[in-house]
Enzyme design. Structure first.
Site, short mmCIF file in Angstrom:
data_model
loop_
_atom_site.label_atom_id
_atom_site.label_comp_id
_atom_site.label_asym_id
_atom_site.label_seq_id
_atom_site.Cartn_x
_atom_site.Cartn_y
_atom_site.Cartn_z
N TYR A 1 -4.23 -9.22 15.87
CA TYR A 1 -4.08 -8.15 14.87
C TYR A 1 -5.18 -7.10 15.02
CZ TYR A 1 -4.21 -5.86 10.31
OH TYR A 1 -4.24 -4.92 9.31
N ALA B 1 3.18 -1.99 9.35
CA ALA B 1 2.55 -2.97 10.25
C ALA B 1 2.83 -4.38 9.74
CB ALA B 1 1.03 -2.75 10.30
N ILE C 1 0.85 -1.20 0.00
CA ILE C 1 0.00 0.00 0.00
C ILE C 1 0.89 1.25 0.00
CG2 ILE C 1 -1.67 1.34 1.36
CD1 ILE C 1 -2.86 -1.33 2.34
C1 UD2 Z 1 -7.37 -8.92 5.59
C2 UD2 Z 1 -6.02 -8.29 5.77
C3 UD2 Z 1 -5.88 -7.78 7.15
C4 UD2 Z 1 -7.04 -6.89 7.52
C5 UD2 Z 1 -8.37 -7.53 7.18
C6 UD2 Z 1 -9.51 -6.52 7.25
C7 UD2 Z 1 -4.36 -9.33 4.30
C8 UD2 Z 1 -3.28 -10.34 4.18
N1 UD2 Z 1 -4.97 -9.27 5.50
O1 UD2 Z 1 -7.50 -10.07 6.42
O2 UD2 Z 1 -4.68 -7.07 7.27
O3 UD2 Z 1 -6.87 -5.63 6.92
O4 UD2 Z 1 -8.39 -8.02 5.86
O5 UD2 Z 1 -10.73 -7.20 7.23
O6 UD2 Z 1 -4.64 -8.57 3.39
N2 UD2 Z 1 -8.42 -17.46 2.22
C9 UD2 Z 1 -8.59 -18.65 1.55
N3 UD2 Z 1 -7.52 -19.17 0.88
C10 UD2 Z 1 -6.31 -18.56 0.83
C11 UD2 Z 1 -6.14 -17.33 1.53
C12 UD2 Z 1 -7.22 -16.81 2.22
O7 UD2 Z 1 -9.68 -19.24 1.57
O8 UD2 Z 1 -5.38 -19.09 0.20
C13 UD2 Z 1 -9.59 -16.88 2.92
C14 UD2 Z 1 -9.32 -16.52 4.37
O9 UD2 Z 1 -9.56 -17.62 5.22
C15 UD2 Z 1 -10.34 -15.39 4.56
C16 UD2 Z 1 -10.38 -14.70 3.19
O10 UD2 Z 1 -9.88 -15.65 2.27
O11 UD2 Z 1 -11.60 -15.91 4.86
C17 UD2 Z 1 -9.55 -13.45 3.12
O12 UD2 Z 1 -8.30 -13.75 3.65
P1 UD2 Z 1 -7.09 -12.70 3.64
O13 UD2 Z 1 -5.94 -13.35 4.33
O14 UD2 Z 1 -6.88 -12.17 2.28
O15 UD2 Z 1 -7.66 -11.47 4.45
P2 UD2 Z 1 -8.34 -11.30 5.89
O16 UD2 Z 1 -9.75 -10.90 5.64
O17 UD2 Z 1 -8.07 -12.45 6.78
#
Ligand code: UD2
Length: 305
Positions: free
Chosen positions: A142, A76, A12
């Protein structure tokens, strides 16, 4: 404007730095290059100051903050998973680091601190869309780090008069998001694996939803937040207001490539939020912004990344 951007060499941060440079500002980037890369700043590095330091080193940070008007604090460890695996280390960077940034801003009489907060703070509160006044129910360290950062910011505002604005980013995606770690953003992983014809892993049943916002929209909001005159709300959601299921976006990304792998399902992640999308009314009212990048365009931008 003289601005300091922490984490300015990251995903970002580098898009944001480029935009501030194009808009004619005097930019100092602070980064410890743990995940940030100098190559992310290739197009602008001649026109900015880059200081390699850790945000927890308040003394060095304070020197870098000299004469700065606005501090944009993006540095972060942004992974929910990693914060569960390494709670102490990530607390140090995300919470103590934020306090250190506020302290450096105070010492240098900066006018405003803009803080990269997160939708993770809302956790699994069933009320949708999430508004800035929705209850906060953190599900991961987090999310607590980000909430604590908001509280510290408010405290610095009340006690020291620094303007403080927390931008609660929802799920950010776009070029330069590193797909290499299992902690990376889902869309960068899906894109990278699909390009290689590898299987995608979905944690849980894939019905969980997110509000995906393109990094170029985030950069635009960061710029507006730094430049805005007059009083601003303390907290603004930064999102598109659209809810997308993880399984759907995985299939859309796969469909864009010839050599398709399978989709595998694994157990859901600890601390994973089930449904998330934002009300963007305040973003429109306070900063006059409506995100420009539609999902199909945004996903195309990943293909060239
Ligand atoms: C993201 C951000 C976090 C925060 C949040 C806000 C990232 C890495 N993390 O967390 O910093 O800002 O959003 O809500 O951008 N998933 C799969 N398969 C994969 C990877 C992920 O199914 O290979 C799922 C995961 O379990 C989740 C969703 O996709 O349900 C999004 O996962 P993420 O890691 O991109 O982001 P999130 O929402 O945990």
């Amino acid at each position: 404007m003289k601005i300091l951007i922490t984490g300015g060499a990251g995903f970002i941060g580098s898009h944001t730095t480029e935009l501030f440079v194009r808009d004619g500002h005097d930019v100092t980037v602070v980064d410890n290059f743990s995940t940030g890369k100098l190559s992310n700043l290739a197009s602008v590095k001649a026109g900015i100051k880059i200081v390699e330091l850790d945000i927890c080193d308040t003394e060095a940070l304070s020197i870098a903050c000299h004469d700065v008007e606005v501090v944009l604090h993006l540095a972060a460890v942004s992974s929910v998973e990693k914060s569960i695996m390494e709670p102490l280390k990530t607390h140090e960077i995300n919470t103590t680091g934020t306090l250190s940034v506020l302290e450096a801003a105070r010492e240098n009489k900066a006018r405003r601190v803009v803080f990269a907060s997160s939708a993770a703070i809302y956790g699994d509160d069933p009320q949708l869309p999430k508004t800035e006044s929705s209850p906060v129910r953190p599900l991961s360290p987090y999310a607590w780090h980000k909430l604590t950062g908001e509280f510290y910011g408010r405290h610095y505002h009340l006690l020291h008069g620094i303007e403080f604005l927390a931008l609660r980013y929802f799920n950010v995606y776009g070029p330069r998001q590193d797909p290499a770690s299992p902690y990376s953003g889902a869309l960068s992983i899906f894109n990278d694996r699909s390009r290689r014809g590898e299987a995608l892993t979905i944690f849980g049943n894939g019905e969980q939803t997110r509000d995906f916002i393109h990094v170029s929209d985030i950069a635009s909001v960061n710029l507006l937040a730094a430049k805005a005159q007059g009083s601003l709300p303390e907290i603004i959601n930064v999102a598109t207001g659209r809810e997308t299921r993880i399984i759907d976006v995985a299939r859309i990304i796969q469909a864009g490539y010839d050599n398709k792998g399978e989709i595998r399902f694994e157990e859901g992640r600890q601390g994973d939020v089930r449904r998330s999308y934002a009300s963007t009314n305040l973003l429109a009212q306070a900063l006059g912004y409506e995100p420009l990048v539609k999902m199909d365009q945004g996903l195309l931008s990943l293909r060239g990344a």
